[in-house]
Design an enzyme around this catalytic site. Sequence first.
Site, short mmCIF file in Angstrom:
data_model
loop_
_atom_site.label_atom_id
_atom_site.label_comp_id
_atom_site.label_asym_id
_atom_site.label_seq_id
_atom_site.Cartn_x
_atom_site.Cartn_y
_atom_site.Cartn_z
N ARG A 1 -2.23 18.02 11.17
CA ARG A 1 -1.18 17.24 10.52
C ARG A 1 -0.77 17.85 9.18
NH1 ARG A 1 -5.93 14.27 11.14
NH2 ARG A 1 -7.08 13.87 9.23
N ASP A 2 0.29 17.30 8.61
CA ASP A 2 0.79 17.61 7.27
C ASP A 2 1.36 19.01 7.10
OD1 ASP A 2 -2.38 16.23 6.15
OD2 ASP A 2 -0.64 15.17 6.96
N THR B 1 2.56 12.44 7.01
CA THR B 1 2.93 13.30 5.89
C THR B 1 3.75 14.53 6.28
OG1 THR B 1 1.16 12.53 4.54
CG2 THR B 1 1.86 14.77 4.13
N GLN C 1 4.07 7.75 1.66
CA GLN C 1 3.50 6.97 2.75
C GLN C 1 3.37 5.53 2.26
OE1 GLN C 1 1.57 8.80 5.93
NE2 GLN C 1 3.67 9.39 5.44
N GLU D 1 -6.70 18.66 5.24
CA GLU D 1 -5.48 17.84 5.28
C GLU D 1 -4.53 18.35 4.19
OE1 GLU D 1 -6.31 13.51 6.68
OE2 GLU D 1 -7.33 13.75 4.75
N TRP E 1 -4.01 0.40 4.04
CA TRP E 1 -3.34 1.38 4.90
C TRP E 1 -3.02 0.81 6.27
CZ3 TRP E 1 -4.56 3.65 9.60
CH2 TRP E 1 -3.84 4.81 9.94
N ASP F 1 -0.05 9.14 0.63
CA ASP F 1 0.37 10.52 0.34
C ASP F 1 1.81 10.65 -0.18
OD1 ASP F 1 -1.23 12.14 3.22
OD2 ASP F 1 -1.96 10.65 1.80
N TRP G 1 0.80 -1.21 0.00
CA TRP G 1 0.00 0.00 0.00
C TRP G 1 0.84 1.28 0.00
CZ3 TRP G 1 -5.00 1.96 0.14
CH2 TRP G 1 -5.13 3.26 0.63
N ASP H 1 -10.95 16.12 4.04
CA ASP H 1 -11.17 14.81 4.65
C ASP H 1 -12.59 14.33 4.35
OD1 ASP H 1 -10.37 13.72 8.07
OD2 ASP H 1 -10.13 12.76 6.12
#
Lengths: 563, 160
Positions: free
Chosen positions: A169-170, A131, A87, A225, A95, A71, A68, A258
């Site tokens: 995040r990110d 990420t 990722q 995101e 995932w 990102d 898998w 998201d």
Amino acid sequence: MAPIKKSLQLLNPYRQAARTPPPSRGVSQGVSEKTFRLAGGENVSYSWTKSMLSWQRTSYHFQPDHNWMNDPNGPLYYKEWYHFFYQYNPDSAVWGNISWGHAVSKDLIHWFYLPFAMVPDHWYDISGVWTGSATFLPDGQIVMIYTGDTVDIVQFWFPHPGIGIKDFRDPTTAWLSPDGDKWRFAIGSKVNKTGISLVYETVDFKSYDMLDGYLHEVPGTGMWECVDFYPVSTKEVNGLDTSVNGPGIKHVLKASLDDDKNDYYALGTYDQFENKWVPDDPKLDVGIGLRYDYGRYYASKTFYDQNKQRRILWGWVKETDSEYDDILKGWASVQSIPRTVVFDRKTGSNLLQWPVIEVEELRSKSVEFDNVKLGPGSIAPLKVGSPSQLDIVASFEIDKDAFEGTVGANASYSCPTSGGAANRGKLGPFGIIVLADETLSEGTPIYFYVAKGANGKAETHFCADESRSSEAPDVSKVVYGSKVPVIDGEKYSVRSLVDHSIVESFAQGGRRVITSRIYPTNAINGAARVFLFNNATGVSVTASVKIWNMGSADIRQFPFNQS
Amino acid sequence: MLLLFHFYGIPQEKDQNLIETTCKNTPNYQLCISTLRAHPGSINTDIEGLGLIMVYAVKAKAIETSNAIKKLKGSQPELRNALNDCSGRYNAILEADVPEAVEALIKGDPKFAEDGMADASLEAVSCEKSFKQVISPLTVLNNAVRDLSDVARAIIRNLL
């Protein structure tokens, strides 16, 4: 090889030790009934054969050997190599257990896999290395900032009141503050259902200050995101370093939502003193306006390629079949072909994306069909070799007199609800059909539909129709697309990169893009065909098309023993 | 069950409301309520916790179905093709969908939990559809897995 300095991670969404009741959300949002993966209507379950599944693997798009991927992370150019991180789950085709994979290339097309860049090995990222982005420092060092996940109880830093601890995040690539003495970067989040972008400042990438207020916010868009924030020139065709600002420059703010799994962007102006960005058109604000891609495309991220002075966009393209199929075939997800991003000076209101020119290295022999006249309700097969790996460039013209003579109506059109290429209008649909078999039991039309309003004004739609792309019931069968601006005098033009189970289609030079995942059962290998078609009732269409066969990018392990 | 109820006492009005409000936003209120209330942990948790409880319910029902499939392979060998397809489907649910959903909920990237439950529902439906010209012996179980997954998915959507 680049000595990447993995110097920091901050921004850890800590999980609270005690479960506390969540903050009141008021009236719960209605649950969306829309499924992003529709099952087909037939009452049969599909038995995939090995050859059908192995055909699906792409030949010139980036994907790891197996398992898998999601990102794209920290893309950059350094010492004559393009670096790409992603990722990756080393253990399975879904995932989980996320690490950073790493690959390098001289030309953004021929990639070599390297050993993992980052695995969960520090206490702060033990539950996952998520990420992040790369920033070049003036002394030549590269700093990677990313989100690490941890199950630790200790919490030393609370992002912002009202923001859920996990809604954070990110981090983006950093840009210089107005005085040039600090770095700033953005992080997406949400407060209730309002998507927001926070900005942090740092001098040394060791300690961080959150700036007051938000870079921007848009109510109703939910969690932002993979925020991206970068300048584009309104005058020049070259890309710009992330820190550039000044006259003749707009800033693009982008978020992956998201909620609906799409990437949205907006053009606007950045006031670096107030640290605020405002959209050129509030009706086309982030999350409610334009998308980079109207198909399956998410978590995208740009970088400034200082080698060729381009702004380059990477995007994650996941599977739209079932996870059962992904487990059977042993892999899931590909990356789109990297795209250059420039401001569209003709419309002034959108970006143009185009596959990097290096992809044309893969072109081998071509066939050309000029001025093919397609009467209403006609179809023309095109003879091409290896129809699973193609670069198709096609343009169409509607018969002018018939167009003028067509009476407009007030019926509105929308690709997702149109029912696809089978539904005929006076001035469309017309276009190409890829990954089709001879009898058209399977096929994916990529088409234009022109709708003429009662006021005589024409509106063009660009769609990719998966509704008959496969006889298998457990794959997505939606129709993707949107309106596309067509300037007076322009022909309707489309470029489609076909690479087995991925088709990336670009309309009007990249004004609108649609990425489709296609899983045929018949239209594979030698049985696949390409057609031109015109399903309009009221006009003839003249088509010209050039099709190249595309070679393989031969993506493999870096040949360490041979340097 | 009764013992546990006494141990935890009368549920807080506020926490009961969370279960009720959450379940109202799912396609099957009754199933949601009964499944959550059967789990003592549901009283004292947040939406993420409710989502996890529902994912575990999907897992339990999928295990039950997987065991039924094994039994049927022995007792009804003429259904071998469909049963083999179903084995694969339930393997996907137990080895991929459920672990993905659990990890995503715990680690805070709920969209992957939604993916897992959306897929679990599809797999259950696919198994049911693989009995083409015969009556499926797994209808009750497949429908249960489908319904539980759909409820789990709806709960998880609140987190996005």
